[in-house]
Every structure is written in structure tokens, then in C-alpha cells.
Design an enzyme around this catalytic site. Sequence first.
Site, mmCIF file in Angstrom:
data_model
loop_
_atom_site.group_PDB
_atom_site.id
_atom_site.type_symbol
_atom_site.label_atom_id
_atom_site.label_comp_id
_atom_site.label_asym_id
_atom_site.label_seq_id
_atom_site.Cartn_x
_atom_site.Cartn_y
_atom_site.Cartn_z
ATOM 1 N N ARG A 12 45.787 40.281 27.576
ATOM 2 C CA ARG A 12 47.133 40.493 28.153
ATOM 3 C C ARG A 12 47.068 41.438 29.356
ATOM 4 N NH1 ARG A 12 50.569 44.106 30.003
ATOM 5 N NH2 ARG A 12 50.033 45.531 28.309
ATOM 6 N N ASP A 13 46.813 42.689 29.119
ATOM 7 C CA ASP A 13 46.854 43.678 30.203
ATOM 8 C C ASP A 13 45.781 43.376 31.259
ATOM 9 O OD1 ASP A 13 47.564 45.948 31.619
ATOM 10 O OD2 ASP A 13 47.511 47.277 29.882
ATOM 11 N N HIS A 200 47.661 54.259 24.768
ATOM 12 C CA HIS A 200 47.289 53.204 25.724
ATOM 13 C C HIS A 200 46.925 53.879 27.039
ATOM 14 C CE1 HIS A 200 48.008 49.064 27.523
ATOM 15 N NE2 HIS A 200 48.143 49.810 28.602
ATOM 16 N N HIS A 202 44.716 53.993 30.782
ATOM 17 C CA HIS A 202 44.028 53.257 31.855
ATOM 18 C C HIS A 202 42.945 54.149 32.444
ATOM 19 C CE1 HIS A 202 46.260 49.402 32.554
ATOM 20 N NE2 HIS A 202 46.962 49.961 31.581
ATOM 21 N N CYS A 233 45.442 47.814 38.646
ATOM 22 C CA CYS A 233 46.854 48.113 38.843
ATOM 23 C C CYS A 233 47.187 47.786 40.283
ATOM 24 C CB CYS A 233 47.107 49.590 38.540
ATOM 25 S SG CYS A 233 48.751 50.103 38.999
ATOM 26 N N ASN A 242 42.244 49.036 31.790
ATOM 27 C CA ASN A 242 42.365 49.922 30.628
ATOM 28 C C ASN A 242 41.049 50.640 30.356
ATOM 29 O OD1 ASN A 242 44.101 47.303 30.055
ATOM 30 N ND2 ASN A 242 45.098 49.037 29.103
#
Length: 299
Positions: A12-13, A200, A202, A233, A242
Site C-alpha cells: 500500500r504505502d 508508522h 518513514h 514522498c 517507510n
Amino acid sequence: MRQVHICEVGPRDGLQNAKHLMSTEAKKAWISALAAAGLREIEVGSFVPPKLIPAMADTGEIVRFSRTLQNVKVVALAPNLKGFQRAVEAGAHKVTFPVSASRKHSESNVRMTPEQMVEEVRRCAELGGAEIEGAVSTAFGCTMQGAVPEDDVVRIAVSLAQFCDAVALADTVGYANPAQVKRIFSRVKREIGDKLEGAHFHNTRGLGLANALAAYEVGVRNFDSSMGGLGGCPFAPGASGNVITEDLVFMFESMGASTGIDLEKLFKAREILVNAIPDEPVYGHTALAGLPKGFRAAA
Ligand SMILES: [Zn+2]
């Protein structure tokens, strides 16, 4: 016994922010390999409008496929009620809602104020159908607003804790440092206790592992991470995504904190990822260096 619980968010991320599209078939092979390596929770996609994020257009199919894997909690992200309904329909066990503590980020990302977004999540919780995690995003800083007041983070976490199954704090853009992580996690923990679950982070400025260790030291046991630090990002050029799953697992296992994840099998899953999108940058030290001689996983 697993002492640390890791949720792989790469599908996902990672893929949502990657430059290259991964085919649906490759996603299935990768997610299967992640499950085979011992990951018991995988965030497999997000229910956002496919026109906005084409990489997530097959999330319904991926959720349905992932439900056929043994012992995997299938997580999907949803930005609103509509996304939540699609996630429940597809069979997601758990749905994560990002609720930005930064007013500017919230308004540009979901076109809602943080308070309106909290109400949106409340409506979803009332409908039911899946476990709900409220993730306070930009909890450590924001590319649009800069500093995010800690009081805002605490207030949003407290409201989410009233109706969410769990609350997480997310360093969405990689602004956190370990001292701040300890301070904010401890503050929120005092307010909502065990409802505070996940961290969570990064790795934008290379502090992903340091921040994870800081959170561990104040009692956090649930971490999101992505294989190969996949992603990035859009607001931070050259940034990795991440905190890197392979390095995070290595850190905890070598400290004697069991993750239940097999590192050799994790490296196999990484090969599938690299072969599927070979031009996408991946990161991580442990996979490149290999395991040290005499390495033993935590019992
Ligand atoms: Zn993220």
C-alpha cells in the site's frame, strides 16, 4: 512467541508512492511470499479513487486474494466512508483511516478538517464490518504546515480512541526524531492507554530505525514497515519510503525480541519485488550485507 508485531505496508504505502506500476499478478506473488516469510498482518492496498491513484485500482481483487492466505490479517486503507464500504465489501479484516493532525495537510489531502475527518471515521465505526484503526498522520511534522502542535496530536488521538479499535501515530513525511517519538508516544499513552498501538515511521532522513527503537523503549510493540523501504514522498525528493522491513526485523531479532519473521524467506520476497519492478529504487542494509556469521533469530 512474537514480542514485536510488524505490519508490512509496502503493497500500500510503498506501491502507492512508487514510480512504477506493479501488475496484479506480481502483487499476489509478492504478498504470498511476505505471508510465507511470517508476516501476519499486511496492508495490501487502499480504496482511493482509481483515477487519482492508478497503482491502487486493483485493491478489491488484491484484498479478496489476500483473504485466501492462511493466518494473515488483511488491512486496507480508506480515506472516507465510500472507501470503507468498498473495503468491507471486499472482505478486509481491518481498515486504517489516516487522520491528519496538520490542518493544512488534512484539507489538501482529504478536503476535510481534522475534526470532520474524525466524524467520518466515527460514522464508519458505527456501521461496523471491519476492525478500525485511526492513524494520526503528520503527527511529528508536516511539509505544508511545518511544526504540528503536540496538543493537536493528543486531542485527535483521544477522540479517535472513543470509537476506534486501535490508534496509531504516523510520521507521514519523515520529520520525527527519537526524543520527540518518546515524548509524544508517552503523552498519548497516558491519555488512551492500550488503545495506542501502532507506530508508522518513514525513513526520509534515515531515522526510521532510531525512531522505531525509541518507540519500542516506551512500550510500543506494533510497527508498520515496508520491504526495501519502497515508495517515497512526493514532497521530499530522493526520500525513501517507510522504515525498511528487513532492517527492522534484523534489529529486533538480533536484540532478542522475536518478530516471528524468517529473514531468509524475507529476502526471497524481496527478490520477487525487485524482479517485478526492477527500475524502482529499493533500500536496506541487511539484505545487501546478508546475515552476520553465527546469527540466531530470537527464540
Ligand atoms: Zn506512510
